[in-house]
Design a protein around this motif. Structure first.
Motif, short mmCIF file in Angstrom:
data_model
loop_
_atom_site.label_atom_id
_atom_site.label_comp_id
_atom_site.label_asym_id
_atom_site.label_seq_id
_atom_site.Cartn_x
_atom_site.Cartn_y
_atom_site.Cartn_z
N GLN A 1 0.84 -1.20 0.00
CA GLN A 1 0.00 0.00 0.00
C GLN A 1 0.87 1.25 0.00
O GLN A 1 0.53 2.25 -0.61
CB GLN A 1 -0.93 -0.01 1.22
N ALA A 2 2.03 1.18 0.66
CA ALA A 2 2.95 2.32 0.66
C ALA A 2 3.48 2.58 -0.75
O ALA A 2 3.64 3.75 -1.15
CB ALA A 2 4.12 2.06 1.62
N ASP A 3 3.72 1.53 -1.52
CA ASP A 3 4.16 1.69 -2.91
C ASP A 3 3.10 2.42 -3.73
O ASP A 3 3.41 3.30 -4.54
CB ASP A 3 4.43 0.32 -3.55
N ARG A 4 1.85 2.05 -3.50
CA ARG A 4 0.76 2.68 -4.25
C ARG A 4 0.56 4.14 -3.83
O ARG A 4 0.30 5.01 -4.67
CB ARG A 4 -0.53 1.88 -4.08
N ARG A 5 0.74 4.40 -2.53
CA ARG A 5 0.58 5.78 -2.06
C ARG A 5 1.65 6.70 -2.62
O ARG A 5 1.36 7.81 -3.08
CB ARG A 5 0.61 5.81 -0.53
N ILE A 6 2.92 6.26 -2.61
CA ILE A 6 3.98 7.13 -3.11
C ILE A 6 3.85 7.34 -4.62
O ILE A 6 4.16 8.41 -5.13
CB ILE A 6 5.39 6.59 -2.75
N THR A 7 3.33 6.33 -5.32
CA THR A 7 3.10 6.49 -6.76
C THR A 7 2.06 7.56 -7.02
O THR A 7 2.21 8.40 -7.92
CB THR A 7 2.65 5.16 -7.39
N ARG A 8 0.99 7.57 -6.21
CA ARG A 8 -0.05 8.60 -6.37
C ARG A 8 0.51 9.99 -6.03
O ARG A 8 0.22 10.97 -6.73
CB ARG A 8 -1.25 8.29 -5.47
N ARG A 9 1.31 10.08 -4.97
CA ARG A 9 1.91 11.36 -4.60
C ARG A 9 2.84 11.89 -5.69
O ARG A 9 2.80 13.08 -6.04
CB ARG A 9 2.71 11.22 -3.30
N LEU A 10 3.62 11.01 -6.25
CA LEU A 10 4.52 11.42 -7.34
C LEU A 10 3.74 11.84 -8.57
O LEU A 10 4.06 12.83 -9.23
CB LEU A 10 5.48 10.28 -7.68
N ILE B 1 3.66 9.77 -15.35
CA ILE B 1 4.24 8.47 -14.95
C ILE B 1 3.57 7.41 -15.81
O ILE B 1 2.35 7.26 -15.78
CB ILE B 1 4.01 8.18 -13.46
N LEU B 2 4.36 6.70 -16.59
CA LEU B 2 3.81 5.71 -17.50
C LEU B 2 3.69 4.33 -16.86
O LEU B 2 2.82 3.55 -17.23
CB LEU B 2 4.69 5.61 -18.75
N ASP B 3 4.56 4.04 -15.91
CA ASP B 3 4.48 2.76 -15.23
C ASP B 3 5.36 2.79 -13.99
O ASP B 3 6.22 3.67 -13.84
CB ASP B 3 4.95 1.61 -16.14
N HIS B 4 5.10 1.87 -13.09
CA HIS B 4 5.93 1.68 -11.91
C HIS B 4 6.12 0.18 -11.76
O HIS B 4 5.16 -0.57 -11.63
CB HIS B 4 5.24 2.27 -10.67
N PHE B 5 7.36 -0.26 -11.82
CA PHE B 5 7.68 -1.68 -11.73
C PHE B 5 8.24 -1.99 -10.34
O PHE B 5 9.07 -1.24 -9.82
CB PHE B 5 8.73 -2.08 -12.77
N VAL B 6 7.80 -3.10 -9.77
CA VAL B 6 8.36 -3.58 -8.50
C VAL B 6 9.11 -4.88 -8.81
O VAL B 6 8.52 -5.83 -9.32
CB VAL B 6 7.27 -3.81 -7.44
N VAL B 7 10.39 -4.89 -8.49
CA VAL B 7 11.27 -6.01 -8.82
C VAL B 7 11.47 -6.89 -7.60
O VAL B 7 11.93 -6.43 -6.55
CB VAL B 7 12.63 -5.51 -9.33
N GLY B 8 11.10 -8.17 -7.75
CA GLY B 8 11.33 -9.14 -6.68
C GLY B 8 12.41 -10.11 -7.08
O GLY B 8 13.19 -9.86 -7.99
N ASP B 9 12.44 -11.24 -6.42
CA ASP B 9 13.49 -12.23 -6.67
C ASP B 9 13.33 -12.88 -8.03
O ASP B 9 14.30 -13.02 -8.77
CB ASP B 9 13.47 -13.29 -5.56
N GLY B 10 12.12 -13.28 -8.36
CA GLY B 10 11.92 -13.95 -9.64
C GLY B 10 10.77 -13.38 -10.44
O GLY B 10 10.30 -14.01 -11.39
N ASP B 11 10.30 -12.21 -10.07
CA ASP B 11 9.12 -11.64 -10.72
C ASP B 11 9.24 -10.12 -10.74
O ASP B 11 9.94 -9.53 -9.91
CB ASP B 11 7.87 -12.05 -9.95
N VAL B 12 8.58 -9.51 -11.71
CA VAL B 12 8.50 -8.05 -11.81
C VAL B 12 7.04 -7.69 -12.01
O VAL B 12 6.41 -8.16 -12.96
CB VAL B 12 9.35 -7.50 -12.97
N VAL B 13 6.49 -6.86 -11.13
CA VAL B 13 5.08 -6.47 -11.21
C VAL B 13 4.97 -5.07 -11.80
O VAL B 13 5.69 -4.15 -11.40
CB VAL B 13 4.42 -6.50 -9.80
N SER B 14 4.07 -4.91 -12.77
CA SER B 14 3.82 -3.64 -13.44
C SER B 14 2.52 -3.02 -12.93
O SER B 14 1.48 -3.64 -12.96
CB SER B 14 3.73 -3.86 -14.96
N PHE B 15 2.59 -1.77 -12.47
CA PHE B 15 1.39 -1.06 -12.05
C PHE B 15 0.46 -0.86 -13.23
O PHE B 15 -0.77 -0.96 -13.08
CB PHE B 15 1.76 0.32 -11.46
#
Length: 224
Positions: free
Chosen positions: A184-193, A204-218
């Motif tokens: 939820q903090a990731d989503r809040r900072i994206t909205r603030r930015l 902002i065209l996209d926000h990617f979150v990079v994990g160990d074996g996956d990448v999530v696209s907003f």
């Protein structure tokens, strides 16, 4: 035992030439890099042993110099070669991304961001600054935090975007925990930015979150 002393049908170089690099196992690819085995162990057996010893090919690649050089069959020269290969790979991905529009190759973008952020031990907030045709002007880590958080300041993002005359941004950050699911903090900072950048006509065209074996696209989740 050298590569040339192996039976021809099991020589990975010939297999690569005949069938392509994708047809080789991890051990065969590593054997090409190693070139020679050790006394009583051919190069493919050595490569397979090393992968099992480290737990995975990725763990071998990300090992420290001390960990890497401590294994039989490896050493400083191999460590230097490997680091050069990894850096060339990252630069290749970066140049490929910068040659065209970042959004026309989302999988390439994910691959590049993963190579930059996945193995960082601290959370890093990374930005691709784009021109009005969505070509990459510059990419850089703007904030870096502790093991579980990075302080992101919208004012600094706006300031840097204006300095680079960016028309749009792609945001990315890593989760050192390895779990790519956005918080939820990731989503809040994206909205603030997004709100802050909208005031100066930067999207902002996209926000990617990079994990160990996956990448999530907003954007793929419909959040942007």
């Amino acid at each position: 035992m050298t590569m040339n002393s192996l039976p021809k049908e099991s020589m990975p170089r010939e297999k690569l030439i005949s069938h392509g690099a994708h047809a080789l196992t991890n051990a065969e690819l590593l054997a090409i890099f190693l070139r020679t085995g050790t006394q009583g162990m051919n190069v493919i057996t050595l490569a397979d042993h090393l992968i099992k010893d480290f737990g995975s090919l990725r763990n071998l690649f990300s090992a420290s110099q001390q960990e890497f050089c401590a294994r039989k069959g490896l050493g400083e020269a191999k460590y230097v070669q490997l680091q050069a290969v990894l850096e060339m790979t990252q630069r290749y991905l970066s140049e490929t991304l910068k040659r065209g529009e970042a959004l026309t190759s989302p999988e390439q973008t994910k691959l590049y961001l993963s190579s930059v952020l996945r193995d960082r031990q601290r959370e890093a907030f990374y930005i691709l600054f784009l021109d009005n045709q969505h070509r990459v002007i510059r990419d850089e880590v703007l904030f870096e935090g502790t093991i579980d958080a990075a302080s992101v300041y919208p004012r600094e993002v706006v300031k840097r975007s204006l300095e680079l005359n960016a028309a749009a941004l792609i945001l990315a950050h890593n989760h050192p925990s390895g779990v790519a699911e956005p918080s939820q903090a990731d989503r809040r900072i994206t909205r603030r930015l997004s709100d802050a950048l909208e005031l100066v006509d930067i999207r902002i065209l996209d926000h990617f979150v990079v994990g160990d074996g996956d990448v999530v696209s907003f954007a793929e989740r419909g959040w942007i």
